[in-house]
Design an enzyme around this catalytic site. Structure first.
Site, PDB file in Angstrom:
ATOM      1  N   GLU A 192       0.855  -1.016  -0.320  1.00 30.18           N
ATOM      2  CA  GLU A 192      -0.166   0.054   0.525  1.00 30.18           C
ATOM      3  C   GLU A 192       0.948   1.122  -0.187  1.00 30.18           C
ATOM      4  O   GLU A 192       0.351   2.261   0.120  1.00 30.18           O
ATOM      5  CB  GLU A 192      -1.122   0.195   1.338  1.00 30.18           C
ATOM      6  CG  GLU A 192      -1.942  -1.491   0.696  1.00 30.18           C
ATOM      7  CD  GLU A 192      -3.373  -0.671   2.235  1.00 30.18           C
ATOM      8  OE1 GLU A 192      -2.894   0.226   2.782  1.00 30.18           O
ATOM      9  OE2 GLU A 192      -3.940  -1.892   1.940  1.00 30.18           O
ATOM     10  N   LYS A 322     -15.377  -1.191   3.275  1.00 25.31           N
ATOM     11  CA  LYS A 322     -15.112  -1.967   1.794  1.00 25.31           C
ATOM     12  C   LYS A 322     -16.322  -2.346   1.243  1.00 25.31           C
ATOM     13  O   LYS A 322     -16.558  -3.503   1.305  1.00 25.31           O
ATOM     14  CB  LYS A 322     -13.906  -3.014   2.754  1.00 25.31           C
ATOM     15  CG  LYS A 322     -12.765  -2.668   3.293  1.00 25.31           C
ATOM     16  CD  LYS A 322     -12.131  -3.697   3.751  1.00 25.31           C
ATOM     17  CE  LYS A 322     -10.835  -3.602   3.731  1.00 25.31           C
ATOM     18  NZ  LYS A 322     -10.016  -4.859   4.588  1.00 25.31           N
TER      19      LYS A 322
END
Ligand code: PGA
Ligand code: ZN
Length: 413
Positions: A192, A322
């Protein structure tokens, strides 16, 4: 309302160089497009992704046939996706096909209304910008276990705007990189975009991060605080939590004690998945003890499932949202509604496998979710989202609600 004229999917590639599904939905004069992201530290209760070739095929055949001529109405279409799929875990059509189509519908509807997605979702409601959680060091499943804890993040709790949060983050990110380079402890970046460090213990990362906040000229705790994602499901094996980096294992009680000690020593305001996904009792006990002081976030623990939030019984006090974890936009929104009803906080979140798709920024702003997590401050699949937030903030001008950072974390840290 507009009728659907075309639905299609294609295979594209994500930030890890893995295939994923892009879907497009067209109505007269407008079209929407979205790409499914992918997790690495997934909860067992997540919608199941299927082979990308098969997912693309199903969008181009079954989903297309069912959608053509239908009214572009999100809830009805999401319901249609669920009934076409017919499984509890979305494993027939695939969570990847479903989320891409569901999001593409939202984009098409916004485009047909000639509005940005965030505005379309917000309607006439005033909005504020979400407060970012931004990763500085990456570990766990995103860096082959370089550290046991997955995300060491910062929250610019004292910043006055989204853009100021990013300016401060840039300073801390640079300072953290300089500290690592000086110690020869920099192994590039993790999935990430956070630094992939060579530390001897997880706590060393906390000390280094606090040092980097100071090096950048900020006061740890007052200006900038720390948020962790333990992603503890990944550490759980045979009844204990394994800290491979430190060559030791912890019982649930020992992990609880260690986290409380960290909260005492470092300016931590938020901890995600402190215990494994099955351990509601440990989550409840930890939230009872630490929940007044810090945000306790359920990710693998809730998997964006409204029912799990309703049944939480005091486990955690915030929910990670999410869309691909549950499948459709309608279910994601239901989870946010359940969080609000329970008095829980919420954070819209990206996955470790991402793309140039910036839909989640629009969801956070449009739905009024007060926080946003998209990874670190490097790699363009991450920066695309921060930059989209800047564009949205600029377009709001003075016409927005106050930036919520100080209020959200005032009593904490
Ligand atoms: P994942 O990680 O996308 O690999 O699940 C993100 C997170 O745990 O928050
Ligand atoms: Zn997580």
């Amino acid at each position: 309302m507009a009728k659907i004229l075309e639905v299609l999917a294609r295979r594209v590639w994500d930030s890890r160089g893995r295939p994923t599904v892009e879907a497009e939905v067209a109505v007269k004069g407008a079209r929407g497009r979205a790409i499914a992201p992918a997790g690495a530290s997934t909860g067992s209760g997540e919608a199941k992704s299927i082979d990308v070739g098969q997912a693309v095929h199903l969008v181009n055949s079954e989903i297309r046939s069912a959608f053509l001529g239908k009214t572009l109405e999100q809830e009805t279409l999401d319901q249609l996706l669920l009934s076409l799929d017919g499984t509890p875990d979305k494993s027939r059509l695939g969570g990847n096909a479903i989320v891409a189509v569901s999001l593409a519908c939202a984009h098409a509807a916004a485009a047909a209304a000639k509005e940005p997605l965030w505005r379309f979702l917000a309607g006439k409601r005033p909005v504020s910008m979400p407060v970012p959680q931004i990763q500085i060091f990456g570990g766990g499943a995103h860096a082959h276990g370089s550290m046991d804890v997955q995300d060491f993040m910062i929250i610019c709790t004292g910043a006055g705007s989204f853009s100021e949060s990013l300016e401060w983050t840039a300073e801390v990110y640079r300072a953290a990189g300089a500290r690592l380079a000086k110690r020869n402890a920099l192994h590039g970046v993790a999935d990430e975009g956070g630094y992939w460090p060579a530390f001897k213990s997880n706590e060393e990362a906390l000390a280094e991060l606090t040092g980097a906040i100071s090096d950048a000229g900020f006061e740890p705790g007052a200006d900038i605080a720390i948020a962790l994602d333990i992603a503890a499901t990944q550490l759980w094996r045979d009844g204990r939590y394994h800290l491979a980096l430190e060559n030791r294992t912890l019982s649930t009680d020992q992990l609880h004690t260690m986290l409380l000690r960290w909260i005492e020593r470092y300016p931590i305001v938020s901890i995600e998945d402190p215990f494994a996904e099955h351990d509601a009792e440990a989550m409840q006990s930890f939230t009872r003890t630490a929940g007044a002081k810090i945000q306790v976030v359920g990710d693998d623990f809730f998997v964006t499932d409204a029912a799990r939030v309703r049944d939480a019984e005091g486990a955690c006090n915030a929910v990670l949202l999410k869309p691909n974890q549950v499948g459709t936009l309608t279910e994601t929104l239901a989870c946010w509604r359940a969080a609000q009803k329970a008095g829980y906080g919420a954070i819209v979140s990206a996955r470790s496998g991402e793309t140039e798709d910036v839909s989640i920024v629009h969801l956070a702003v449009g739905w009024g979710v007060p926080q946003l997590k998209v990874g670190s401050f490097s790699r363009s699949e991450r920066m695309a989202k921060w930059n989209e937030g800047l564009r949205i903030e600029e377009s709001l001008g003075a016409n927005k609600l106050p930036y919520p950072a100080r209020k959200l974390f005032k009593a904490r840290g």
